[in-house]
Design a protein around this motif. Sequence first.
Motif, PDB file in Angstrom:
ATOM      1  N   VAL A 260       0.830  -1.206   0.000  1.00  0.00           N
ATOM      2  CA  VAL A 260       0.000   0.000   0.000  1.00  0.00           C
ATOM      3  C   VAL A 260       0.863   1.255   0.000  1.00  0.00           C
ATOM      4  O   VAL A 260       0.621   2.201  -0.761  1.00  0.00           O
ATOM      5  N   ILE A 261       1.891   1.264   0.845  1.00  0.00           N
ATOM      6  CA  ILE A 261       2.795   2.421   0.879  1.00  0.00           C
ATOM      7  C   ILE A 261       3.498   2.582  -0.458  1.00  0.00           C
ATOM      8  O   ILE A 261       3.749   3.705  -0.917  1.00  0.00           O
ATOM      9  N   GLY A 262       3.777   1.479  -1.130  1.00  0.00           N
ATOM     10  CA  GLY A 262       4.458   1.526  -2.420  1.00  0.00           C
ATOM     11  C   GLY A 262       3.581   1.933  -3.581  1.00  0.00           C
ATOM     12  O   GLY A 262       4.050   1.952  -4.722  1.00  0.00           O
ATOM     13  N   GLY A 263       2.308   2.256  -3.317  1.00  0.00           N
ATOM     14  CA  GLY A 263       1.476   2.802  -4.370  1.00  0.00           C
ATOM     15  C   GLY A 263       0.464   1.865  -4.984  1.00  0.00           C
ATOM     16  O   GLY A 263      -0.239   2.241  -5.930  1.00  0.00           O
ATOM     17  N   ILE A 264       0.338   0.634  -4.479  1.00  0.00           N
ATOM     18  CA  ILE A 264      -0.679  -0.279  -4.987  1.00  0.00           C
ATOM     19  C   ILE A 264      -1.999   0.061  -4.305  1.00  0.00           C
ATOM     20  O   ILE A 264      -2.096   0.030  -3.077  1.00  0.00           O
ATOM     21  N   ALA A 265      -3.001   0.401  -5.100  1.00  0.00           N
ATOM     22  CA  ALA A 265      -4.285   0.816  -4.546  1.00  0.00           C
ATOM     23  C   ALA A 265      -4.943  -0.339  -3.812  1.00  0.00           C
ATOM     24  O   ALA A 265      -5.035  -1.447  -4.346  1.00  0.00           O
ATOM     25  N   ILE A 266      -5.390  -0.088  -2.577  1.00  0.00           N
ATOM     26  CA  ILE A 266      -6.013  -1.136  -1.784  1.00  0.00           C
ATOM     27  C   ILE A 266      -7.308  -1.611  -2.421  1.00  0.00           C
ATOM     28  O   ILE A 266      -7.782  -2.718  -2.157  1.00  0.00           O
ATOM     29  N   PHE A 267      -7.907  -0.782  -3.309  1.00  0.00           N
ATOM     30  CA  PHE A 267      -9.126  -1.171  -4.011  1.00  0.00           C
ATOM     31  C   PHE A 267      -8.819  -1.834  -5.346  1.00  0.00           C
ATOM     32  O   PHE A 267      -9.730  -2.094  -6.134  1.00  0.00           O
ATOM     33  N   GLY A 268      -7.532  -2.102  -5.628  1.00  0.00           N
ATOM     34  CA  GLY A 268      -7.145  -2.860  -6.800  1.00  0.00           C
ATOM     35  C   GLY A 268      -7.068  -2.046  -8.074  1.00  0.00           C
ATOM     36  O   GLY A 268      -7.511  -0.904  -8.140  1.00  0.00           O
ATOM     37  N   GLY A 269      -6.452  -2.664  -9.081  1.00  0.00           N
ATOM     38  CA  GLY A 269      -6.453  -2.084 -10.414  1.00  0.00           C
ATOM     39  C   GLY A 269      -5.313  -1.152 -10.747  1.00  0.00           C
ATOM     40  O   GLY A 269      -5.182  -0.736 -11.895  1.00  0.00           O
ATOM     41  N   SER A 270      -4.473  -0.786  -9.793  1.00  0.00           N
ATOM     42  CA  SER A 270      -3.362   0.122 -10.098  1.00  0.00           C
ATOM     43  C   SER A 270      -2.207  -0.135  -9.150  1.00  0.00           C
ATOM     44  O   SER A 270      -2.381  -0.721  -8.076  1.00  0.00           O
ATOM     45  N   GLY A 271      -1.034   0.337  -9.569  1.00  0.00           N
ATOM     46  CA  GLY A 271       0.180   0.134  -8.778  1.00  0.00           C
ATOM     47  C   GLY A 271       1.112  -0.855  -9.441  1.00  0.00           C
ATOM     48  O   GLY A 271       0.753  -1.524 -10.422  1.00  0.00           O
ATOM     49  N   THR A 272       2.312  -0.964  -8.924  1.00  0.00           N
ATOM     50  CA  THR A 272       3.315  -1.879  -9.463  1.00  0.00           C
ATOM     51  C   THR A 272       4.023  -2.610  -8.330  1.00  0.00           C
ATOM     52  O   THR A 272       4.067  -2.126  -7.196  1.00  0.00           O
ATOM     53  N   VAL A 273       4.565  -3.771  -8.663  1.00  0.00           N
ATOM     54  CA  VAL A 273       5.337  -4.498  -7.656  1.00  0.00           C
ATOM     55  C   VAL A 273       6.659  -3.796  -7.366  1.00  0.00           C
ATOM     56  O   VAL A 273       7.263  -4.007  -6.312  1.00  0.00           O
ATOM     57  N   TRP A 274       7.116  -2.947  -8.306  1.00  0.00           N
ATOM     58  CA  TRP A 274       8.317  -2.150  -8.027  1.00  0.00           C
ATOM     59  C   TRP A 274       8.062  -1.235  -6.833  1.00  0.00           C
ATOM     60  O   TRP A 274       8.908  -1.082  -5.953  1.00  0.00           O
ATOM     61  N   GLY A 275       6.889  -0.620  -6.821  1.00  0.00           N
ATOM     62  CA  GLY A 275       6.527   0.229  -5.699  1.00  0.00           C
ATOM     63  C   GLY A 275       6.421  -0.566  -4.412  1.00  0.00           C
ATOM     64  O   GLY A 275       6.837  -0.096  -3.342  1.00  0.00           O
ATOM     65  N   ALA A 276       5.862  -1.787  -4.488  1.00  0.00           N
ATOM     66  CA  ALA A 276       5.758  -2.633  -3.301  1.00  0.00           C
ATOM     67  C   ALA A 276       7.138  -2.960  -2.735  1.00  0.00           C
ATOM     68  O   ALA A 276       7.338  -2.969  -1.514  1.00  0.00           O
ATOM     69  N   ALA A 277       8.097  -3.214  -3.624  1.00  0.00           N
ATOM     70  CA  ALA A 277       9.465  -3.507  -3.171  1.00  0.00           C
ATOM     71  C   ALA A 277      10.100  -2.297  -2.498  1.00  0.00           C
ATOM     72  O   ALA A 277      10.758  -2.414  -1.452  1.00  0.00           O
ATOM     73  N   ILE A 278       9.896  -1.111  -3.083  1.00  0.00           N
ATOM     74  CA  ILE A 278      10.424   0.106  -2.466  1.00  0.00           C
ATOM     75  C   ILE A 278       9.758   0.336  -1.121  1.00  0.00           C
ATOM     76  O   ILE A 278      10.398   0.749  -0.147  1.00  0.00           O
TER      77      ILE A 278
END
Length: 333
Positions: A260-278
Amino acid sequence: MSPTRRALTTVLRSRELSIFLVLVAVVVLATTKNNSFLFSSDGWRNFLLNPSILVLLAVGQGVVIITRNVDLSVGSVMALTAYLTGRLFVDHPGLPIVAVIAACLLLGAVLGLVNGILVAYGKVPALVITLGTLYIYRGIMLTWAGSDRINAGDLPREFLRLGTRSVLGVPMLTIVAVVVLAVVGYYLHTARGGRELYAIGSDPDAAVLYGLPVRRRLLAAFVLSGALAGLAGALYTARYGTVSSGVGSGIELQAVAAAVIGGIAIFGGSGTVWGAAIGAFLLVTINRALPSLGIEDFWQRAVVGALILGAIVLDRVLATRQARKLAESRDRS
């Protein structure tokens, strides 16, 4: 715009860059206050090594959240596979390391498949299903392990070296996490199946009407999350050399927070795993940096909570703005 300029504009406007800059700011501040934070003999190594296991969990969690679901069982899956790793080496001396890791991947994938079947075919919210399997898998772990404990002396030296070995100054576990991140990130960005995961998360009902294989994609997402949790369990054993029944307690919430902090929307449909790793790097770095700055434990947790709340609020603001722009575009046309 030219492809180069378009790519540069995309990067500059991305959430991932913002989170990365926050990570850099935390590292600079901690290093300014305490030079050994990054430049000691183990500072740089710990900075890369400590988040590696959480990165694996966050990548799998990120894929599930993109589909508008969540997997709260990853900590228990990691615990089971960590203990399985030790038991295999104890009960079957001489077993190849590759075979042990493959067994952990398989067990994690099977446990993830159970979650996926219940969510995709049972039509029960993933939050409820995975909360239940969290306790079920943890109960199996407690029954299986009991008071038993796997120690470093029970494990092969070659396996333990996976947790300490470095290549050109980069820990082996970090390399494994980056390779997994690159493969999953590339698949989500380029493959049809990856784009369909985003479509499902954006509007599950529309995805069904459009004819997308929603159930199959959901199964694949949960299987991937479970398999990566299984891999994380094996690498946890290699990293720490000790496994008890309490392994992985609470780490599932860290994985969700990193995504969530990395930018993946909790409601789904957007974000990247790169952001999750950061996000995983940021969480681990904050937890390591704040004590060195003399900040109390309460404020350490408060900072993480504020980051999560800020990320969710920002997601809603951006989603509202995007919806307004789409409405204005339709009105003009």
